[in-house]
Design an enzyme around this catalytic site. Structure first.
Site, mmCIF file in Angstrom:
data_model
loop_
_atom_site.group_PDB
_atom_site.id
_atom_site.type_symbol
_atom_site.label_atom_id
_atom_site.label_comp_id
_atom_site.label_asym_id
_atom_site.label_seq_id
_atom_site.Cartn_x
_atom_site.Cartn_y
_atom_site.Cartn_z
ATOM 1 C CE LYS A 1 -17.821 45.307 31.438
ATOM 2 N NZ LYS A 1 -17.377 43.982 31.962
ATOM 3 C CE1 TYR B 1 -14.807 48.599 32.748
ATOM 4 C CE2 TYR B 1 -16.372 50.384 33.093
ATOM 5 C CZ TYR B 1 -15.995 49.062 33.278
ATOM 6 O OH TYR B 1 -16.813 48.211 33.976
#
Length: 369
Positions: free
Chosen positions: A163, A159
Site C-alpha cells: 500500500k 500488505y
C-alpha cells in the site's frame, strides 16, 4: 464536476466496485452524484446485486476484469472522466503470497495510472490505508495525529509495504501529461480501520463468538486506542473528492488525506463489542486472558505453522506478529485537512453508523455466511 454542458456526460469507473468499500462507493455515487451518466464497475468477481442497479437512470456497466492485466484496465478506463481506484488485496493474515499482494496492489495501481495517461482520463482517486503510516512494528503510539505528524513508518509485512508503494506511485503521478496534453490530477485517501455492513473481519469475530458459546476473550489491553471509521463515511469522502478534484486541482492534487469520522477511540475488541454486544456476545475479562509474552510466542508459532503447512493446506490464523503489533499499538487520527480542503463532513453520525452495523450483524444471525 464541470459546467452544465458536461452535466449529462460524466463517466465514472470504480475499480474493485464489488468489494466491501467498493460496493458502498458505487451505491453512494448513484445516490449522490447527479451529474453521472455512466458508472462502470470493474471487478474480478461481479456481485449479483449489480443487476438491481441497472434499472435506474444512470447507465451501470459491469466489467469483469483483473487489475493486474494492463489491457483489461485500459479498456475499462477509456472514456472515463474519473477513476476511483479501490481495488486491492487486503491480507494481513497470510492467505495469499507476498508476490500476489504486490502484483495486485502495486502493479495493479501502476496499470491504472498508465491507463489514465494513455486514454486521457485526468482524475484519479486512490484508496490507500492508514497502514501506510502505521501502527509500526516497534509499537510506537500515534496519538491523535494528522497527515503531517512525524512517525517512523516501519514496513515489513507485505500488505502495508504494497500500500505504501502504491500510494507513492499515485502521488508521484500527479501532474503527468495524459493523452491530449492536460495534467493528471491524483489524490490518495487513507481510511483508518473501516467497519460497517459487509465487513468480513467483523463477520469472522461474530461467528467465532457463536462457536465459543457467545463469548470472546479479551486479548488486548482496554487502554490501547484505535481510530475506526464507518464505511458509509469513507464512501462519501471518495465521492466528494472525485467531485471536487477538478475545481481544486492545485490544492488537492498530489495530496493525501486521512479518512475518519466521529466514531469513538477504543481498543479493537471494545469497539467491536459496540456491535457484537447487542447481538448476544460478551467480552470476557477486564485484562487480557494471556500475558503478552505468550501472545508473542503464539504469534511466532503461527508463522512457523503457516510455513510448514503451506504445501498441504491454507493456515491463516488471526494472530501473527503483525496483527499482534497492530492491535496492541495506539493509532488514532484527529485532523481537519479534508474539511479544510474540500468541505468533508461525515454524513453518518456515530449513532447511525452503530445502528446500521448492529442491524447488519443481527441479519447474519443463524446464517451460514
Amino acid at each position: 464536476m464541470a459546467d452544465s454542458a458536461q452535466a449529462q456526460k460524466l463517466v465514472y469507473l470504480v475499480t474493485g466496485g464489488c468489494g466491501f468499500l467498493g460496493e458502498h462507493v458505487v451505491r453512494m455515487l448513484l445516490q449522490q452524484e447527479p451529474q453521472l451518466r455512466e458508472l462502470r464497475i470493474f471487478d474480478l468477481h461481479l456481485g449479483p446485486w449489480l443487476e438491481e442497479l441497472k434499472t435506474g437512470p444512470v447507465q451501470v456497466t459491469a466489467i469483469q476484469g483483473d487489475v493486474t492485466q494492463a489491457h483489461e484496465v485500459a479498456a475499462a478506463v477509456a472514456g472515463a472522466h474519473v477513476v476511483i481506484h479501490t481495488a486491492g488485496l487486503v491480507d494481513v493474515f497470510g492467505k495469499t503470497s507476498p508476490e500476489t499482494i504486490h502484483e495486485v496492489n502495486v502493479q495493479g495501481t501502476r496499470n491504472v495510472i498508465e491507463a489514465c495517461v494513455q486514454t486521457g482520463t485526468r482524475f484519479l482517486v486512490y484508496t490507500s490505508s492508514m497502514e501506510v503510516v502505521g501502527p509500526n512494528i516497534k509499537g510506537q503510539p500515534f496519538y491523535r495525529g494528522n497527515e503531517n505528524t512525524p512517525y517512523e513508518a516501519v514496513h515489513r509485512h507485505p500488505y502495508p509495504c504494497s500500500k505504501a508503494l502504491a500510494e507513492q506511485l499515485v502521488l508521484e503521478a500527479n501532474g503527468r501529461k495524459v493523452l491530449g496534453g492536460l495534467p493528471l490530477v491524483t489524490c490518495a485517501l487513507r481510511p483508518t480501520g473501516i467497519y460497517g455492513e459487509g465487513h468480513q473481519i467483523m463477520r469472522d469475530f461474530y461467528h467465532q463468538g457463536l462457536r465459543l458459546g457467545g463469548r470472546l476473550f479479551r486479548a488486548i489491553p482496554a487502554s490501547v486506542e484505535h481510530g475506526r471509521v464507518y464505511v458509509g463515511n469513507v464512501a462519501w469522502m471518495h465521492v466528494l473528492v472525485a467531485r471536487e478534484l477538478e475545481h481544486r486541482a492545485a490544492l488537492m492534487g498530489g495530496q493525501v488525506y486521512f479518512c475518519y469520522d466521529n466514531s469513538p477511540y477504543k481498543s479493537y475488541e471494545d469497539f467491536n463489542m459496540e456491535f457484537l454486544g447487542p447481538c448476544g456476545l460478551r467480552l470476557v475479562g477486564t485484562r487480557p486472558l494471556l500475558p503478552y509474552w505468550l501472545l508473542v510466542f503464539l504469534a511466532a508459532l503461527n508463522v512457523l505453522l503457516q510455513w510448514l503447512l503451506r504445501p498441504l493446506l491454507l493456515y491463516a490464523p488471526l494472530l501473527n506478529p503483525y496483527t499482534l503489533a497492530m492491535a496492541n499499538t495506539t493509532f488514532t487520527v484527529s485532523t481537519d485537512k479534508a474539511r479544510r480542503h474540500f468541505g468533508y463532513e461525515p454524513p453518518f453520525s456515530w449513532e447511525e453508523s452503530r445502528t446500521r452495523t448492529i442491524r447488519w450483524v443481527q441479519a447474519m444471525e443463524g446464517s451460514a455466511q
